[in-house]
Design an enzyme around this catalytic site. Sequence first.
Site, short mmCIF file in Angstrom:
data_model
loop_
_atom_site.label_atom_id
_atom_site.label_comp_id
_atom_site.label_asym_id
_atom_site.label_seq_id
_atom_site.Cartn_x
_atom_site.Cartn_y
_atom_site.Cartn_z
N SER A 194 0.74 -1.19 -0.08
CA SER A 194 0.02 -0.10 0.06
C SER A 194 0.86 1.24 -0.01
O SER A 194 2.02 1.27 0.51
CB SER A 194 -0.88 0.12 1.42
OG SER A 194 -1.82 -1.09 1.39
N ASP A 266 6.05 -7.81 13.05
CA ASP A 266 6.17 -8.98 13.30
C ASP A 266 5.25 -9.34 14.52
O ASP A 266 5.62 -9.18 15.62
CB ASP A 266 7.90 -9.27 13.60
CG ASP A 266 7.66 -10.99 13.91
OD1 ASP A 266 7.19 -11.53 13.75
OD2 ASP A 266 9.24 -11.15 14.28
#
Length: 706
Positions: A194, A266
Amino acid sequence: MFFAAKSQSWGWNKTSQRFLPFILSIILTLVVGSQSFSSAPKNTEILWDTYGIPHIYGNNVQGTFHAFGWAQMQSHANLLLRLYGQARGRAAEYWGEDYLDSDKWVLTMGVPKRASTWYKKQSSAFRVYLQAFASGINTYAKEHPDLIDDEVKVVLPVTPEDVLAHLQRVLLFTFVVNQGSVADIPHSASPAASNGWAITPKRSASKKAMLLANPHLPWGDLFLWYEAQITAPGIDAYGATLVGIPVLAIAFNDNLGWTHTVNTHDGWDAYKLKLQKGGYLFDGKVQPFNTTTSLLKVKQKNGKLREQIFSVKSSVHGPIITEKEGNAVALRVVGEDRPNVLEQWWDMARATNLTQFQKVVQRLQLPMFTVIYADREGHVMHLFNGMVPIRKEGDFAYWQNLIPGETSKTLWTKIHPYQDLPKVIDPPSGWVQNANDPPWTATFPTAIKADDYPAYMAPRGPMDFRAQRSVRMLDEDESISFEEMIAYKHSTQMELADRILDDLILVAQQQKDELTHRAAEVLASWDRKADANSRGAVLFSTWVEDLDLDTLFKNPWNEKSPRTTPNGLADPENAVKKLADAAKKLTKAYGTIDVAWGDVFRLQSVNLDLPANGGDEDKGIFRVVDFAPAGDGRFQAVSGDSYVAAVEFSQPVKAMALTSYGNATQPNSPHVGDQLQLFARKQLRPVWRTRQEITVHLEERKVFDQ
């Protein structure tokens, strides 16, 4: 059901067409004069505009959710029901062997059971809203069975738990972690990308803050965007969500707006466990597995069901995903204990200023995604949002690999609070951006310092070419107009070409063979863009595909020069040989080496076959479009630019948008691919938000009586 529906068609005979302007003016006067949208209408209704965008106006929130469920079915019924069937872990039972791996993944992750738990943990009000959304889906299916494929009707009726199961499958087990990533163990790239911009009045030509929302996702399946307007007491928001999600995920209102990008977050780890005595070793002791079983049913080609027992073992880390040679791998994923994602998104769309917005966001129900924010008061924000585990050791790279699971020292149990997350509000530069780069490059001069955060928070680099292109466009224009922002959004300039093309052309021009010399001429006259009429882009891209980008550059990426490195060719002679190979390949395939980009790369949908512009983000193209072979030497778009919204917080708000592939997938809908021609022309369409605008562009009106 507590809602009944009435439809009103808008057709005209030849005689009445003469009076159309007069009749419309009367309608506008009566409707606009008698009912403003600051006050609730008497009945909940959907006003469908000519691009198939549902504008939902509810006299109460419950009715609005019901109408949104109905709207999603009218546009995407077959897709929505198939997605919900997969989220149940029963897709193989419904549709056969091809869905067995999907079911095993969903069941291993405990999605259906957790959906029931999540539903119980919703606020009482939001449980009612979810019931209303499911009711809207079921009511549509009951009233329009002829418009839904027979094979997906088996999923009906839909329940609120189905909605939450789908939400989990999308957010936690596709975006945070996906089946493909786990199979490889080392974390692989997300299928999503994006761009997001927010610009303060300081850098805006109109002196009004601006927002650019530009997610890049695959053009199908659970990644499909659905554009809508939601208006009810306490909310008037416009934006988009993924099909099957009952609230807007990217949105703006009269006061503020936000977009999301996939961040370098993460949120999952794979732990290697040592098996002993039927259990696993943990802190010097053998611990037993917790085992659950379920009955998997698989539909055979003859229609009969084959049944099998499916067992899932779990450790303190999470479910076991592989087990062999005396070892097992357990998966741990953030967000499983945060059930209120939907309510957070809903309240983000209801906020009216930065203070309110931050109070909502700091709930940290959303497991990941950067938040790029702008508002009417001129504030902008870049937030590295997400549930980041508090880890005792290791940097970001360490946690990308298989983690030793025999000790509690590596087992994280807590999440960083909101105040720990990297963020910047109203930086001196006057802008923030994200193109899936780490938060350290959100703006320049650098406002978020990597040294101030744990080494595992996000990687230190490199800054990829698309992010560098993003920053370059923002930083080089001190007064950006709304129109310029839209033009920048459509930029197909290849940042990679600017770093190495001059070196390549110089060496290629010195070669004696005619083909290489001709290739140098084509590249020298190329505009360095991936526009439909760009000649040289196909040659350059073909050449790059055969190179090792890790060894290509003379000067590798440097954290001290993040915006100008890497650059230069490390091995010019080999590069020229590869150029000759690329030229031969193109001559064989297309008969020429200066074939236009749009002749090779296409936009295809239903009866459309259009020249494309845009390309691979690895080449530093801001307007991302990914292609797959079409079988005839050409390639068709399958991913990339999907939903786009450009917003200026003027009075009234100025907005343009586009849903690249159209706002529907149902067979015979006129809105399948109906925005693709605008996409091909690098154009956005106006956003219609007032009743007057929508009525002028009205296609259908649906009223729900309570």
